[in-house]
Design a protein around this motif. Sequence first.
Motif, PDB file in Angstrom:
ATOM      1  N   LYS A  60     -10.054  10.346  -6.356  1.00 25.85           N
ATOM      2  CA  LYS A  60      -9.597   9.983  -5.026  1.00 25.85           C
ATOM      3  C   LYS A  60      -8.096  10.165  -4.895  1.00 25.85           C
ATOM      4  N   THR A  61      -7.351   9.854  -5.944  1.00 26.88           N
ATOM      5  CA  THR A  61      -5.907  10.011  -5.923  1.00 26.88           C
ATOM      6  C   THR A  61      -5.519  11.484  -5.867  1.00 26.88           C
ATOM      7  N   ILE A  62      -6.232  12.307  -6.648  1.00 30.48           N
ATOM      8  CA  ILE A  62      -5.926  13.734  -6.706  1.00 30.48           C
ATOM      9  C   ILE A  62      -6.181  14.410  -5.363  1.00 30.48           C
ATOM     10  N   SER A  63      -7.206  13.973  -4.668  1.00 28.09           N
ATOM     11  CA  SER A  63      -7.589  14.605  -3.411  1.00 28.09           C
ATOM     12  C   SER A  63      -6.976  13.937  -2.187  1.00 28.09           C
ATOM     13  N   SER A  64      -5.919  13.183  -2.392  1.00 31.52           N
ATOM     14  CA  SER A  64      -5.296  12.495  -1.261  1.00 31.52           C
ATOM     15  C   SER A  64      -4.607  13.496  -0.335  1.00 31.52           C
TER      16      SER A  64
ATOM     17  N   ASP B  33       0.826  -1.208   0.000  1.00 26.66           N
ATOM     18  CA  ASP B  33       0.000   0.000   0.000  1.00 26.66           C
ATOM     19  C   ASP B  33       0.865   1.266   0.000  1.00 26.66           C
ATOM     20  N   ILE B  34       1.947   1.237   0.760  1.00 29.31           N
ATOM     21  CA  ILE B  34       2.859   2.393   0.800  1.00 29.31           C
ATOM     22  C   ILE B  34       3.458   2.647  -0.580  1.00 29.31           C
ATOM     23  N   PHE B  35       3.840   1.578  -1.258  1.00 28.30           N
ATOM     24  CA  PHE B  35       4.411   1.716  -2.602  1.00 28.30           C
ATOM     25  C   PHE B  35       3.392   2.306  -3.576  1.00 28.30           C
ATOM     26  N   LEU B  36       2.159   1.799  -3.539  1.00 28.70           N
ATOM     27  CA  LEU B  36       1.125   2.292  -4.446  1.00 28.70           C
ATOM     28  C   LEU B  36       0.769   3.748  -4.154  1.00 28.70           C
ATOM     29  N   GLN B  37       0.719   4.114  -2.893  1.00 30.26           N
ATOM     30  CA  GLN B  37       0.423   5.502  -2.537  1.00 30.26           C
ATOM     31  C   GLN B  37       1.508   6.439  -3.052  1.00 30.26           C
ATOM     32  N   GLY B  38       2.759   6.032  -2.908  1.00 31.27           N
ATOM     33  CA  GLY B  38       3.855   6.843  -3.434  1.00 31.27           C
ATOM     34  C   GLY B  38       3.820   6.943  -4.941  1.00 31.27           C
ATOM     35  N   LYS B  39       3.481   5.842  -5.605  1.00 28.33           N
ATOM     36  CA  LYS B  39       3.400   5.849  -7.062  1.00 28.33           C
ATOM     37  C   LYS B  39       2.300   6.792  -7.543  1.00 28.33           C
ATOM     38  N   HIS B  40       1.133   6.707  -6.949  1.00 30.38           N
ATOM     39  CA  HIS B  40       0.018   7.582  -7.339  1.00 30.38           C
ATOM     40  C   HIS B  40       0.327   9.050  -7.033  1.00 30.38           C
ATOM     41  N   PHE B  41       1.020   9.287  -5.934  1.00 30.14           N
ATOM     42  CA  PHE B  41       1.404  10.652  -5.570  1.00 30.14           C
ATOM     43  C   PHE B  41       2.323  11.257  -6.633  1.00 30.14           C
ATOM     44  N   HIS B  42       3.281  10.487  -7.109  1.00 29.38           N
ATOM     45  CA  HIS B  42       4.203  10.975  -8.142  1.00 29.38           C
ATOM     46  C   HIS B  42       3.467  11.194  -9.467  1.00 29.38           C
ATOM     47  N   GLU B  43       2.512  10.336  -9.767  1.00 31.32           N
ATOM     48  CA  GLU B  43       1.740  10.504 -11.004  1.00 31.32           C
ATOM     49  C   GLU B  43       0.941  11.810 -10.982  1.00 31.32           C
ATOM     50  N   VAL B  44       0.356  12.123  -9.840  1.00 29.99           N
ATOM     51  CA  VAL B  44      -0.416  13.364  -9.732  1.00 29.99           C
ATOM     52  C   VAL B  44       0.512  14.569  -9.900  1.00 29.99           C
ATOM     53  N   LEU B  45       1.655  14.558  -9.238  1.00 28.08           N
ATOM     54  CA  LEU B  45       2.580  15.681  -9.329  1.00 28.08           C
ATOM     55  C   LEU B  45       3.108  15.856 -10.750  1.00 28.08           C
ATOM     56  N   GLU B  46       3.386  14.748 -11.400  1.00 21.92           N
ATOM     57  CA  GLU B  46       3.859  14.828 -12.784  1.00 21.92           C
ATOM     58  C   GLU B  46       2.798  15.465 -13.672  1.00 21.92           C
ATOM     59  N   ALA B  47       1.549  15.086 -13.470  1.00 20.11           N
ATOM     60  CA  ALA B  47       0.462  15.660 -14.273  1.00 20.11           C
ATOM     61  C   ALA B  47       0.249  17.137 -13.949  1.00 20.11           C
ATOM     62  N   MET B  48       0.316  17.500 -12.698  1.00 17.71           N
ATOM     63  CA  MET B  48       0.105  18.889 -12.300  1.00 17.71           C
ATOM     64  C   MET B  48       1.210  19.802 -12.826  1.00 17.71           C
TER      65      MET B  48
END
Length: 341
Positions: free
Chosen positions: A199-203, A171-186
């Motif tokens: 849900k990922t964007i509003s984490s 879960d920690i790995f997936l949360q970090g992965k999704h966090f980086h994806e959001v930042l890359e998109a932003m």
Amino acid sequence: MQSLSSMCKKLGRSSRLFVELAPSISFSTSCYFCSQKKKNNSYQEVNQNRYSNLIHSIVSTRISSQTPESLLQEDELLYGPVSKCKTQEQGSGPKVAQNTILLLNPEKRNGSNTITDSIPLKIPLQKNKIPSVTRILQQTMTEKQILILERWKHRMILELGEDGFAKYTSDIFLQGKHFHEVLEAMLSSPEQLKELDEKTISSGYVASVQHVLKDISGVRALESAVHHETLKYLGLMDCVAEYRGKLCVIDWKTSEKPKPFIRNTFDNPLQVVAYVGAINHDANYNFEVQCGLIVVAYKDGSPAHTHFMDSDLCSQYWSKWLLRLEKYTEKEKNQTTENPK
């Protein structure tokens, strides 16, 4: 029965007799001992010079405390002279890396350092035999770091169980992965941001870095591979952009516990300077980076901690990184010698 007074009178007369006879008895006794043969005294056989020196040393020690010089003389007398190699080891300063490769690159500094393309670089990572920054840091951890990591793992397994701990790390790995994806998109294009899960964007992690994103501009690279052509290592950077006007290698980190000081980030500064040095010696990048930034985002959404590393601080960590790199190279060399193919 005799009266008490008469007994006292007799006792007095006998006492006077004893006093009068005492000199004669003493004389005869002394004559008797003088006539006897003298016995050998063991103390007379002692070396008087050495005995007097011993007494003098004991008395003087009580009066004045021993000095480092006197202790050293006693050690040399008991154990022999101190080995020269040990003396050099004790007097040696901090270990210095043999590599003299600079963190910065004067050739790039004199070249173009302006944005030539509005699209950030995103060079894919090519897996080969060259070690990654992450692997080098993992293989050269200190015994203390390994012990801390093992204790944490053991404590988490006792609390969650084997399966629970495996799920937790996943879960920690997936949360970090999704966090980086959001930042890359932003930081690249709003269109990519629309494709992500709400849900990922509003984490909480994303909410945690909102105040940091306001100070970031001029993005040069996102999730881009870097390769140090001289020192032979590679890695995948999170971001290269300007933070408050300073071009930095930015490393996004997630944490459930506060990390208000840079020392709380463990080996993250070494990872950042390794990327800084690699960019400056990678032909794929036509600009020079002198600074670094570590951003620690929190799951509960509390404001992220930022740890800015100026050029001087990066230079200090660069020296430490070179030592870790040399340690890794030496370790790999020894393993190859012990287990030749």
